[in-house]
Design an enzyme around this catalytic site. Structure first.
Site, PDB file in Angstrom:
ATOM      1  CG  ASP A  32      51.550 -43.853  78.640  1.00 35.53           C
ATOM      2  OD1 ASP A  32      51.386 -42.536  78.505  1.00 35.53           O
ATOM      3  OD2 ASP A  32      51.635 -44.335  79.762  1.00 35.53           O
ATOM      4  CG  HIS A  83      55.691 -41.015  80.190  1.00 32.67           C
ATOM      5  ND1 HIS A  83      55.324 -42.320  80.344  1.00 32.67           N
ATOM      6  CD2 HIS A  83      56.806 -40.705  81.429  1.00 32.67           C
ATOM      7  CE1 HIS A  83      55.702 -42.856  81.714  1.00 32.67           C
ATOM      8  NE2 HIS A  83      56.257 -41.999  82.152  1.00 32.67           N
ATOM      9  NE  ARG A 108      49.222 -19.066  57.538  1.00 33.57           N
ATOM     10  CZ  ARG A 108      48.203 -19.507  57.867  1.00 33.57           C
ATOM     11  NH1 ARG A 108      47.619 -19.769  59.094  1.00 33.57           N
ATOM     12  NH2 ARG A 108      47.141 -19.422  56.764  1.00 33.57           N
ATOM     13  CE  LYS A 120      50.902 -38.300  74.441  1.00 31.50           C
ATOM     14  NZ  LYS A 120      50.110 -37.332  75.340  1.00 31.50           N
ATOM     15  CB  SER A 121      45.914 -43.149  73.008  1.00 29.71           C
ATOM     16  OG  SER A 121      47.035 -43.183  74.024  1.00 29.71           O
TER      17      SER A 121
END
Length: 310
Positions: free
Chosen positions: A179, A140, A244, A161-162
């Site tokens: 997904d 997923h 960083r 995320k989408s």
């Protein structure tokens, strides 16, 4: 175990079937390799992999017609047309030997002819079977192509995320899967795809299901891509020690026995994640070309320190 059938193979390549009924096409193929039966034709049957598709090319055909009598052919063809063997392909515009045709008809075994060269048939069938029978894993996540690079975007539910992928699509990049990502190992590469029924669609909370191809054009969607690295999104934690500088890229995720680099990127309100991922991909491409910004920066700092010591 992944599998396909002789019927699917022939639908893909449209060979000429000379023996076997429609029922014979239901034979199962479970191995992506092919067998050119030189040793079997010579009478050596030990250690033969009977579950492979058999290809009879010009050399094998000439040996059958010039060197083998009918008794030898019957003994060999009875073995080659066993229950485990999916089918036989005869290449180079050669016709099926009469003894083989008789035995195959009796056993309802599929034999095909093609005028294509043996080398072309071997390459085409092997590549197709590699894709159909590749080991697979479902995860997923999101999968997107950014500057031609396959980027797997993972993270907990609700990380946006989408929405990030949609922003990337609007910037001209390509959606591969939303997904659900089906990952296949083909040779030493990871190939990601979407399930066919949901390909090109995305789910956005508060909006619903959208058709990306219709909204943003046919070039906004790709059917598959090789996965080069993974971006793992996580909530920003002020107590976490994030990289960083970029000197310590030693984190990987492993899928189907293949490791890919993994970047942990913190998500905060207002952070332009589309730009961040584009930059990560650009930096990855530079590294593949031999340019490492972090190393160059380190060398510059060390050089400046050395100057100040003088």
């Amino acid at each position: 175990m992944p599998r396909t059938t002789v019927e699917e193979l022939n639908k893909r390549f449209h060979y000429q079937q000379v023996t076997g009924t429609l029922a014979s096409l239901s034979r199962v193929i479970t191995l992506p390799d092919i067998n050119r039966p030189g040793l079997e034709l010579a009478g050596y049957f030990s250690n033969s992999q009977t579950k492979r598709v058999i290809v009879i090319g010009g050399k094998e055909y000439r040996y059958i017609t010039d060197e083998m009598d009918e008794i030898s052919q019957r003994r060999v063809f009875e073995f080659l047309t066993n229950e485990d063997t999916p089918c036989i392909l005869i290449t180079g515009d050669h016709s099926c030997p009469p003894v083989l045709k008789e035995i195959a008809d009796r056993k309802d075994f599929p034999v095909f002819e093609t005028n294509r060269k043996t080398s072309q048939v071997v390459v085409n069938v092997t590549n197709w079977l590699d894709g159909k029978l590749a080991p697979a894993q479902l995860i997923h996540a999101e999968l997107v192509r950014v500057y031609g690079v396959g980027v797997l975007i993972s993270g907990a539910s609700g990380m946006g995320k989408s929405e990030i992928v949609l922003d990337l699509v609007k910037r001209g990049h390509q959606l591969v899967a939303d997904d659900r990502v089906d990952i296949y190992r083909i040779h030493n590469s990871l190939i990601g795809r979407s399930a066919q029924i949901i390909a090109g669609y995305m789910e956005l909370r508060g909006v619903g299901i959208i058709d990306v191809k219709r909204l943003y054009g046919i070039t906004s969607v790709a059917s598959s891509t090789e996965i080069s690295f993974e971006v793992c999104l996580e909530p920003y934690d002020p107590n976490s020690d994030y990289d960083r500088i970029g000197l310590d890229h030693d984190e990987y995720n492993e899928y189907l026995g293949i490791k890919i680099p993994k970047l942990r990127i913190p998500v905060t309100y207002g952070r332009p994640m589309g730009t961040v991922i584009e930059t990560a991909v650009t930096n990855y491409l530079l590294q593949q070309d031999g340019f490492d910004s972090a190393r160059e920066f380190e060398e510059l700092v060390l050089s400046e320190i050395e100057k100040n010591r003088v």
